[in-house]
Design a protein around this motif. Sequence first.
Motif, PDB file in Angstrom:
ATOM      1  N   LEU A  92      14.461  84.498  13.344  1.00 38.02           N
ATOM      2  CA  LEU A  92      13.424  84.332  13.935  1.00 38.02           C
ATOM      3  C   LEU A  92      13.104  85.677  14.808  1.00 38.02           C
ATOM      4  N   ARG A  93      14.036  86.482  15.006  1.00 34.27           N
ATOM      5  CA  ARG A  93      14.238  87.727  15.549  1.00 34.27           C
ATOM      6  C   ARG A  93      13.327  87.664  17.136  1.00 34.27           C
ATOM      7  N   THR A  94      13.993  86.829  17.811  1.00 38.02           N
ATOM      8  CA  THR A  94      13.664  86.662  19.082  1.00 38.02           C
ATOM      9  C   THR A  94      14.641  87.207  20.004  1.00 38.02           C
ATOM     10  N   ASN A  95      14.389  86.990  21.379  1.00 38.68           N
ATOM     11  CA  ASN A  95      15.183  87.510  22.412  1.00 38.68           C
ATOM     12  C   ASN A  95      16.100  86.594  22.938  1.00 38.68           C
ATOM     13  N   LEU A  96      16.348  85.545  22.255  1.00 39.47           N
ATOM     14  CA  LEU A  96      17.022  84.133  22.533  1.00 39.47           C
ATOM     15  C   LEU A  96      18.170  84.146  21.793  1.00 39.47           C
ATOM     16  N   SER A  97      19.204  83.387  22.039  1.00 37.75           N
ATOM     17  CA  SER A  97      20.418  83.196  21.394  1.00 37.75           C
ATOM     18  C   SER A  97      20.782  81.567  21.367  1.00 37.75           C
ATOM     19  N   LEU A  98      21.811  81.231  20.543  1.00 43.84           N
ATOM     20  CA  LEU A  98      22.375  80.014  20.422  1.00 43.84           C
ATOM     21  C   LEU A  98      23.532  79.785  21.295  1.00 43.84           C
ATOM     22  N   ASP A  99      23.934  78.749  21.626  1.00 43.23           N
ATOM     23  CA  ASP A  99      25.163  78.783  22.378  1.00 43.23           C
ATOM     24  C   ASP A  99      26.402  78.383  21.587  1.00 43.23           C
ATOM     25  N   GLU A 100      27.465  78.155  21.981  1.00 46.01           N
ATOM     26  CA  GLU A 100      28.702  77.889  21.141  1.00 46.01           C
ATOM     27  C   GLU A 100      28.371  76.710  20.357  1.00 46.01           C
ATOM     28  N   SER A 101      27.521  75.541  20.765  1.00 39.40           N
ATOM     29  CA  SER A 101      27.498  74.339  20.172  1.00 39.40           C
ATOM     30  C   SER A 101      26.457  74.529  19.123  1.00 39.40           C
ATOM     31  N   LEU A 102      25.816  75.819  18.827  1.00 39.83           N
ATOM     32  CA  LEU A 102      24.738  75.982  18.109  1.00 39.83           C
ATOM     33  C   LEU A 102      23.471  75.535  18.304  1.00 39.83           C
ATOM     34  N   SER A 103      23.257  75.482  19.718  1.00 38.62           N
ATOM     35  CA  SER A 103      21.783  74.904  20.383  1.00 38.62           C
ATOM     36  C   SER A 103      21.272  75.965  21.181  1.00 38.62           C
ATOM     37  N   THR A 104      20.017  75.607  21.479  1.00 41.75           N
ATOM     38  CA  THR A 104      19.186  76.338  22.396  1.00 41.75           C
ATOM     39  C   THR A 104      18.186  75.406  22.947  1.00 41.75           C
ATOM     40  N   PRO A 105      17.868  75.281  24.173  1.00 40.14           N
ATOM     41  CA  PRO A 105      16.769  74.592  24.684  1.00 40.14           C
ATOM     42  C   PRO A 105      15.400  74.958  24.345  1.00 40.14           C
ATOM     43  N   TYR A 106      15.301  75.925  23.912  1.00 42.57           N
ATOM     44  CA  TYR A 106      13.924  76.550  23.395  1.00 42.57           C
ATOM     45  C   TYR A 106      13.393  75.798  21.979  1.00 42.57           C
ATOM     46  N   VAL A 107      12.432  75.819  21.789  1.00 41.91           N
ATOM     47  CA  VAL A 107      11.601  75.282  20.628  1.00 41.91           C
ATOM     48  C   VAL A 107      10.690  76.158  20.204  1.00 41.91           C
ATOM     49  N   PHE A 108      10.383  76.224  18.898  1.00 43.93           N
ATOM     50  CA  PHE A 108       9.410  77.358  18.551  1.00 43.93           C
ATOM     51  C   PHE A 108       8.202  76.821  17.903  1.00 43.93           C
ATOM     52  N   ILE A 109       6.870  77.389  17.630  1.00 44.90           N
ATOM     53  CA  ILE A 109       6.044  77.196  16.857  1.00 44.90           C
ATOM     54  C   ILE A 109       5.763  77.958  15.680  1.00 44.90           C
ATOM     55  N   ILE A 110       5.914  77.324  14.645  1.00 47.39           N
ATOM     56  CA  ILE A 110       6.039  77.984  13.303  1.00 47.39           C
ATOM     57  C   ILE A 110       4.515  77.566  12.455  1.00 47.39           C
ATOM     58  N   ASP A 111       3.963  78.603  11.959  1.00 48.68           N
ATOM     59  CA  ASP A 111       2.674  77.987  11.293  1.00 48.68           C
ATOM     60  C   ASP A 111       2.944  77.683   9.837  1.00 48.68           C
ATOM     61  N   LYS A 112       1.973  77.468   9.001  1.00 47.98           N
ATOM     62  CA  LYS A 112       1.935  77.198   7.691  1.00 47.98           C
ATOM     63  C   LYS A 112       2.287  78.178   6.657  1.00 47.98           C
ATOM     64  N   ASP A 113       2.374  79.475   7.069  1.00 47.93           N
ATOM     65  CA  ASP A 113       3.083  80.422   6.284  1.00 47.93           C
ATOM     66  C   ASP A 113       4.398  80.765   6.700  1.00 47.93           C
TER      67      ASP A 113
END
Length: 210
Positions: free
Chosen positions: A135-156
Motif C-alpha cells: 500500500l506504501r503508506t506512512n502507517l504500520s501493522l502492530d504485532e497482531s497484524l492489525s491497524t485501526p486505519y482503513v483504506f479506500i481502494i478504487d476499482k483499478d
Amino acid sequence: MKKTFVLTVLFVLPIVVYLFFASGVTNFGKLPTLTENIADLPSSDSDISLKGKITILGFLGKDIELKKGNAFNLNQKIYKRFYEFQDFQFLMVVPKGTEEKVLELKKELGGLADVRKWNFVYAGENEIHMFFKGLRTNLSLDESLSTPYVFIIDKDGNLRGRTNDEDEGTKYGFNATSVADLNNKMEDDVKIILAEYRMALKKNISNRDK
C-alpha cells in the motif's frame, strides 16, 4: 436604507451562493490517487478481489474480539450508508486461524445490518505484511497484524486518499477508532469516489447515445 439592503440581498446573495456551490463542485471532482496498482489480495480460497470494486480495506489482526469496536464504528458510520451501492464492498484481511472469531463478528454485525458485503480474506503472516507494505503508506501493522486505519481502494486497485488534509497533510487511511474521522472525513471521501464513478458512467452512457 431598507431598500438598499433588500436589493443587496436579492442581487448579491445569489452570486455568493453560486460561488459557494461552484467551489464545492470543484472540490468534489476527484479523490487523489496516493498509490497505484496495488497487488491483488493474498492467496485466498474465495474469488474475492480488489479489482472491479470500490473497496474499504482493513486489517483486523489476530485479536478480532478486541477490534469489534472498530468494526461496529465502520458498520454504523460507513457500511450502512453505502453498502447498497453497486460494486461497493468491505474487505478485511485477517490471519489464518481466526475463522471462528470472524463468524462470531459477522453474526453480531448481522444483527445491525445486511452483512453480505462484509468480506474477509485469510492469509499467512508474511503474506499480510507484504500485502500491507504494497500500500506504501506512512502507517504500520502492530504485532497482531492489525491497524485501526482503513483504506479506500478504487476499482483499478489504486489507493485513494487526501494530499492536503488539514491535520495530516497526506492522509492514507481513516482511523476506525475515531467517530469524528469517520463522520467528518471518510464519509465525505467515500461520497466523492462514488460520485466520481457515477459521473463517469453517465458520461459513457451519454457518449454511446450520441
